[in-house]
Each structure stands twice: as C-alpha cells, then as structure tokens.
Design a protein around this motif. Sequence first.
Motif, short mmCIF file in Angstrom:
data_model
loop_
_atom_site.label_atom_id
_atom_site.label_comp_id
_atom_site.label_asym_id
_atom_site.label_seq_id
_atom_site.Cartn_x
_atom_site.Cartn_y
_atom_site.Cartn_z
N ARG A 2 4.33 -14.40 -0.71
CA ARG A 2 4.94 -13.24 0.07
C ARG A 2 4.87 -12.02 -0.99
N LYS A 3 5.18 -12.16 -1.88
CA LYS A 3 5.28 -10.85 -2.81
C LYS A 3 3.73 -10.23 -2.84
N HIS A 4 2.78 -10.93 -3.01
CA HIS A 4 1.50 -10.36 -2.92
C HIS A 4 0.90 -9.78 -1.71
N ILE A 5 1.58 -10.42 -0.57
CA ILE A 5 1.18 -9.97 0.70
C ILE A 5 1.98 -8.63 0.82
N ALA A 6 3.24 -8.42 0.46
CA ALA A 6 3.69 -7.37 0.49
C ALA A 6 3.01 -6.25 -0.33
N GLN A 7 2.68 -6.76 -1.39
CA GLN A 7 1.73 -5.79 -2.36
C GLN A 7 0.49 -5.08 -1.57
N ARG A 8 -0.12 -6.07 -0.81
CA ARG A 8 -1.36 -5.83 0.10
C ARG A 8 -0.99 -4.70 1.00
N ILE A 9 0.21 -4.88 1.63
CA ILE A 9 0.53 -3.78 2.37
C ILE A 9 0.89 -2.64 1.95
N GLU A 10 1.39 -2.52 0.95
CA GLU A 10 1.66 -1.18 0.02
C GLU A 10 0.18 -0.58 -0.11
N ASP A 11 -0.75 -1.72 -0.62
CA ASP A 11 -2.08 -1.03 -0.98
C ASP A 11 -2.88 -0.32 0.18
N ILE A 12 -2.63 -0.94 1.42
CA ILE A 12 -3.30 -0.52 2.52
C ILE A 12 -2.73 0.74 2.82
N ASN A 13 -1.25 0.91 2.88
CA ASN A 13 -0.79 2.09 3.28
C ASN A 13 -1.05 3.25 2.15
N ALA A 14 -1.18 3.11 0.86
CA ALA A 14 -1.68 4.09 0.01
C ALA A 14 -3.34 4.56 0.48
N PHE A 15 -3.90 3.31 0.53
CA PHE A 15 -5.26 3.53 0.70
C PHE A 15 -5.81 4.37 2.13
N GLU A 16 -5.00 4.08 3.24
CA GLU A 16 -5.27 5.04 4.50
C GLU A 16 -4.76 6.02 4.26
N LYS A 17 -3.62 6.33 3.33
CA LYS A 17 -2.96 7.93 3.13
C LYS A 17 -4.03 8.52 2.69
N MET A 18 -4.72 7.98 1.46
CA MET A 18 -5.66 8.68 0.72
C MET A 18 -6.75 9.15 1.66
N LEU A 19 -7.38 8.09 2.45
CA LEU A 19 -8.32 8.51 3.44
C LEU A 19 -8.27 9.88 4.29
N VAL A 20 -6.74 9.77 4.79
CA VAL A 20 -6.42 10.59 5.81
C VAL A 20 -6.15 11.86 5.03
N SER A 21 -5.58 11.94 3.89
CA SER A 21 -5.55 13.31 3.23
C SER A 21 -6.86 14.01 2.67
N GLU A 22 -7.81 12.93 2.66
CA GLU A 22 -9.13 13.52 2.32
C GLU A 22 -9.83 13.94 3.73
N GLY A 23 -8.99 13.86 4.60
CA GLY A 23 -10.00 14.36 5.86
C GLY A 23 -10.46 13.22 7.06
N MET A 24 -10.06 12.11 6.78
CA MET A 24 -10.28 11.02 7.57
C MET A 24 -9.76 11.31 8.90
N THR A 25 -10.24 11.02 10.18
CA THR A 25 -9.72 10.81 11.35
C THR A 25 -9.34 9.33 11.63
N LEU A 26 -8.28 8.73 11.58
CA LEU A 26 -8.25 7.26 11.64
C LEU A 26 -7.75 6.86 12.85
#
Lengths: 272, 272
Positions: free
Chosen positions: A138-162
């Motif tokens: 579960r801990k690893h899954i929780a970490q992946r959700i955190e990773d995905i949020n960080a990844f998508e946040k970066m994409l959007v702040s770098e100009g992605m329309t998601l």
Amino acid sequence: MIKEKSFYPTKKNLNKVPTLGDHNGLSKKDLKSDFAEISEKLGDLQELIFAESKHKVLIILQGLDTSGKDGTVKHVFAATNPQGLRVASFKRPTDLEARHDYLWRVHSQTPEKGEFVIFNRSHYEDVIIPTVHQTLPRKHIAQRIEDINAFEKMLVSEGMTLFKFFLHISSHEQALRLKARIDNPKKHWKFELSDLEERKHWKSYQHAYTDIIQKTHHKDRPWNIIPADDKDLRNYIISSILVERLEKLKPKLPQFNKETFARINKEIKKLL
Amino acid sequence: MIKEKSFYPTKKNLNKVPTLGDHNGLSKKDLKSDFAEISEKLGDLQELIFAESKHKVLIILQGLDTSGKDGTVKHVFAATNPQGLRVASFKRPTDLEARHDYLWRVHSQTPEKGEFVIFNRSHYEDVIIPTVHQTLPRKHIAQRIEDINAFEKMLVSEGMTLFKFFLHISSHEQALRLKARIDNPKKHWKFELSDLEERKHWKSYQHAYTDIIQKTHHKDRPWNIIPADDKDLRNYIISSILVERLEKLKPKLPQFNKETFARINKEIKKLL
C-alpha cells in the motif's frame, strides 16, 4: 453543448455513479447531428493548434475492458488531421520498458508544441493493476499516486493542456459488449481471454478507480467521469468537453508583420 | 481505378513529364465521388491491417515545396483510424539528429507490424539537398544512393510494404500556390521564406529528382510520379495506388480456433 463541470468526480463510489446520462434533453437523432458539428469544430481547433505550434494537448483515456477507449479514438477524433495527432497505446510493458520506472515510457510519448497525443491507457494502469491484484505494498501505491500528481503538475506548469477521461460503464453493459465481440467474427480480434478473468475483479476496479480519481483530480488537470454505456452520448460528451476547453486557449494563426509581408508580396509578383 | 503501372518513372527528365493527368476520362464530379469510395476502402484496409497486425506499411511522400504533401496527408488518409496510423515529418535535423548518420532518425520511425507510417519528407532529402546545393562531393552522394537502396531493400525483405510517391508539380503551379499562401492570411503559417530562395534552383531540383528516382526505383519498392497540379486528381491517384496494392496483401481478421471459441462462448453465457 454539455457543461464540463457536470462530469467532475464526486466522493461517491463509482458503483453509485450513473453510467447512462440523460442525453441532456436531446433525442438520439439530435445527438448525432450535434456531435457531427462539434466533431468538425474539434478538427478545426486541432489544425489551428498545429499551425500555431504553441499549445501541447494530452488526452488520457482510462476505463475497464470494453469501456470504449478504441471507439473514442476512432469516432471523437475522426475529423482531425493525422499530421499533428498521435495515439500512444500502453499495453503490458515490454522488457525494455519494464527495466525503467513506470513513468519513463509515458513521459517519452508526451506531445510537443502544436501536437495532440491520445494516451490509450496510461500511467494510471500502474496504480490500478497493483491495487486490484495487490502486487505492491500500500505504501508503494500511495507513493505512486504522489509521483503521478507531481508528474502531471510539472506537465501542466510547463504548458500542457491535460484532459483525463474515465469511461464509465456498467457491469451489465460490459457483459453485453463481451458477448457482442464473440458473436461477431469481425470483432474476435478485440476479444482478450484475460478480459473474462479481470471481470471477476469488477468491484475492486470500481474501488481502485474511485480512490485514484479522487486523489489525482485537480482544477487544472481534472478528471471527467463519462457515462459510457451509450456510445453516441459518450462521443458527444467527450468532444464537447474538448472543444469547450480548447476554445478557451484562443489559438490563433501566425501572421507576418507588415514589413515581411510587403517584401514577400513584391517577390511573389515577380513570379507570375 | 487507375492502374499503378502508368505512374512508374521513365528515363525522361521530369521537366518533360506531365504534371497534369488526363483525369482517366472522368469528370471532376465523378473523380470526387470515386475518390470518396476509394478513400473509404483505404480506411477499411488500414483498420483490417491494424487488426491483423502482420503487415507494416510505409508511405514516403516527396516533392518540392507546395507540391501537396500536407494536403495528401489530410485528404487521402481522412478515413483512416488514428490508432495504427502515424505521420513522421522530417524537417531540418535537430542537433541530436545531426550527430547521427542520416538514416538514424528515419529508421527509428519506421512502422511496426499492423502500423501505417507516412513519411512527410524522408531520407531522400539527404541526397536531394546536397545535390542541388553541392554541399557534398559527388562520390559521397553516390554512396548515399547506394546506402538508401540497401536500407530499403532490407526493409522490404524484412516484410515492409513500401510506397514512394513523388508529387510532381509545374513551376507555374508552384508560383500560383505560393501566391495563394500569401494572399490568404489563413495560409501565412505555411509560407516559408526559404521557399522563394529554393525556387531559384528549380531546374537543379528536377535534375536531382530525375536522377535519384531512376536509381532507387525497383519492382518491390517502386516510385510513383504523381501528376499533382490538380489536387483532386492527385488524391484520387494516390489512394487508388494504395488500395490496389494493399488489397493484394489480402489482410484477414484473426479468428479463434473452434476449441477456444466454444470455451469462451460457455463462459460468456454465464455472464448474462
């Protein structure tokens, strides 16, 4: 056109969220003709965004087996130009992909300026599957959700329309679609033996999606839960959401400045 | 449908090859309705080839500026499914690409089984440009032609279905198209200042293409010289050639064997 906000996720378990919309008061016939119009608009917007070469558009399609991801690609994007639109399908990782982290293969497929990319499945599988089959702590899954949020946040702040679409079907509709795939020899190629196995985990999938959609939904990278039992309605809603948000980007065709224009015009006159 | 063999190159200099076909006896209206039919056929074939996942289809588009490469992508492939079709555009090499050999970037973009890939420009630019601008010794250019033949021979012997189209326009038609791009503000984004510069080398381009088309034309990887002054005729001829050859591959939908089918059917009945 349907307003986007109606399809934001609720705290409800997906099992309680309708898989069949109310057609927005439209008859089946109106729906089709309205869709044709919206589809043309989407095609025009895509060409404009390609010409402007400023915005990057990423469209993530998620959903259970038979939920209509392939059909969405085919019908919603029928009027787009293959130049500037790309589909990336993420199946079971290859040996090479599995030797990298799970975001490596998706990151490399993200759109460049001017481009539309459709993700047919995505990094969300790397949370959903391990959750349903309990193959990661579960801990690893929780970490992946955190990773995905960080990844998508970066994409959007770098100009992605998601855009993130969850194609929501009922268990009964899935059974009908599996049957249709086996009854019609032309659809056999779409039938995966594993689909029957995965169907046994229906409830776990609904829980897992309810959870991850809540945890990765943000104003600037929202999830849209699409009632997807009716294919025409599904196409209509998805294209409406795309058009509404892409129009807000106000894409414009590049123009020459006056001096350059005058110079070119002079050159051109010499040719004819 | 037009017979493919009529568009094989001749030994003539391209300057003597007509850029306007005789419409095959069809009126403009017949041409459009025939094209619509062929276009649907092409869409069906592409989906079938995607489903079968056996053949790889590579379509190379070459031609001078304004010859209609982008228009071909948009119109000839309008009825295809974006899932399974990809466009690779080769512009001036990036820094990374330029640090590799000239076949590196094209090789990495070739189709996998089931896929259609359209090359909008290709490795042929790496012979044409140095020939016209004399930026490489003749010996090196001759070596590249040899390389290209070896490369394409390998692709075909490893199962590639390879189409090579040269979109052939007249100098007058190019002048008209350049003027149209500057007269219509919606087309400004397509106007490249360098196009006017390159136009000055018209004759050298015709010579260079005449030469390389002769030297890289083979039965199993043929060039087709498309009369491209008339856009409707161009689309009609290209799609005819594609459909005629792809039908010969006799793509078939995958089917289950009897035992598997019976087993699945039993499982499915339990669901409903």
